[in-house]
Design a protein around this motif. Structure first.
Motif, PDB file in Angstrom:
ATOM      1  N   GLU A  65       0.833  -1.209   0.000  1.00 32.68           N
ATOM      2  CA  GLU A  65       0.000   0.000   0.000  1.00 32.68           C
ATOM      3  C   GLU A  65       0.865   1.255   0.000  1.00 32.68           C
ATOM      4  OE1 GLU A  65      -3.413   2.271   2.685  1.00 32.68           O
ATOM      5  OE2 GLU A  65      -2.545   0.397   3.427  1.00 32.68           O
ATOM      6  N   GLY A  89      -2.563  -9.266  -2.860  1.00 35.51           N
ATOM      7  CA  GLY A  89      -3.504  -8.550  -3.713  1.00 35.51           C
ATOM      8  C   GLY A  89      -4.953  -8.769  -3.309  1.00 35.51           C
ATOM      9  N   ILE A  90      -5.274  -9.994  -2.927  1.00 41.70           N
ATOM     10  CA  ILE A  90      -6.636 -10.296  -2.474  1.00 41.70           C
ATOM     11  C   ILE A  90      -6.950  -9.524  -1.202  1.00 41.70           C
ATOM     12  CG2 ILE A  90      -8.088 -12.129  -1.499  1.00 41.70           C
ATOM     13  CD1 ILE A  90      -6.729 -14.009  -3.588  1.00 41.70           C
ATOM     14  N   GLU A  91      -6.007  -9.484  -0.272  1.00 45.13           N
ATOM     15  CA  GLU A  91      -6.211  -8.720   0.972  1.00 45.13           C
ATOM     16  C   GLU A  91      -6.398  -7.229   0.678  1.00 45.13           C
ATOM     17  OE1 GLU A  91      -3.874  -9.352   4.554  1.00 45.13           O
ATOM     18  OE2 GLU A  91      -3.175 -11.243   3.688  1.00 45.13           O
ATOM     19  N   LEU A  92      -5.589  -6.689  -0.222  1.00 43.75           N
ATOM     20  CA  LEU A  92      -5.718  -5.267  -0.575  1.00 43.75           C
ATOM     21  C   LEU A  92      -7.083  -4.983  -1.196  1.00 43.75           C
ATOM     22  CD1 LEU A  92      -2.156  -4.654  -2.030  1.00 43.75           C
ATOM     23  CD2 LEU A  92      -3.092  -3.611   0.037  1.00 43.75           C
ATOM     24  N   HIS A  93      -7.553  -5.892  -2.037  1.00 45.48           N
ATOM     25  CA  HIS A  93      -8.865  -5.719  -2.665  1.00 45.48           C
ATOM     26  C   HIS A  93      -9.999  -5.825  -1.643  1.00 45.48           C
ATOM     27  CE1 HIS A  93     -12.138  -5.997  -5.476  1.00 45.48           C
ATOM     28  NE2 HIS A  93     -12.493  -7.164  -4.942  1.00 45.48           N
ATOM     29  N   LYS A  94      -9.964  -6.886  -0.829  1.00 43.52           N
ATOM     30  CA  LYS A  94     -11.039  -7.097   0.148  1.00 43.52           C
ATOM     31  C   LYS A  94     -11.134  -5.960   1.164  1.00 43.52           C
ATOM     32  CE  LYS A  94     -11.421 -12.131   0.134  1.00 43.52           C
ATOM     33  NZ  LYS A  94     -11.202 -13.361   0.913  1.00 43.52           N
ATOM     34  N   GLY A  96     -10.538  -2.894   0.560  1.00 44.61           N
ATOM     35  CA  GLY A  96     -10.920  -1.657  -0.104  1.00 44.61           C
ATOM     36  C   GLY A  96      -9.767  -0.718  -0.371  1.00 44.61           C
ATOM     37  N   LEU A  98      -7.309  -0.881  -2.559  1.00 46.45           N
ATOM     38  CA  LEU A  98      -7.069  -0.607  -3.980  1.00 46.45           C
ATOM     39  C   LEU A  98      -8.056   0.413  -4.528  1.00 46.45           C
ATOM     40  CD1 LEU A  98      -6.202  -4.170  -5.345  1.00 46.45           C
ATOM     41  CD2 LEU A  98      -4.646  -2.319  -4.715  1.00 46.45           C
ATOM     42  N   GLU A  99      -9.301   0.335  -4.114  1.00 47.12           N
ATOM     43  CA  GLU A  99     -10.303   1.293  -4.577  1.00 47.12           C
ATOM     44  C   GLU A  99      -9.985   2.705  -4.100  1.00 47.12           C
ATOM     45  OE1 GLU A  99     -14.300   0.191  -3.699  1.00 47.12           O
ATOM     46  OE2 GLU A  99     -14.005  -1.847  -4.436  1.00 47.12           O
TER      47      GLU A  99
END
Length: 102
Positions: A65, A89-94, A96, A98-99
């Motif tokens: 991040e 990447g999955i953790e960053l997406h879940k 929020g 990345l958004e």
């Protein structure tokens, strides 16, 4: 940005990731600036000239991040970095993250 393979901590043994090295070379051939996050200093991915910029940091959501905020990449490649990169990447997406920063 490519999140490389390797260990979770600097100095921990990591795997050689040929596919990530080839992805970085292909992006460079297309004129795309590359940023690599990889804690494993012993992989070809971290050899001089493979990536435009290298961060020797643990592949964890916190460190990734911070690099994303600094570098502001147009995209992130996870599938060339092994399970550690995919999980990050999955953790960053879940979460929020990345958004919020991309």
């Amino acid at each position: 940005m490519l999140i490389g393979s390797g260990a979770l901590k600097i100095g921990e043994a990591g795997e050689f990731d040929y596919s990530g090295s080839q992805a970085l070379k292909a992006l460079k051939e297309e004129g795309i600036k590359t940023v690599l996050i990889n804690p494993n200093i012993a992989t070809v991915q971290t050899s001089e000239g493979i990536a435009d910029k290298i961060y020797f940091l643990p592949v964890t959501p916190y460190f990734v991040e911070q690099v994303i905020k600094k570098e502001k990449p147009e995209g992130i490649l996870l599938s060339f970095g092994g399970q550690t990169a995919l999980n990050c990447g999955i953790e960053l997406h879940k979460s929020g993250i990345l958004e919020n920063i991309m």
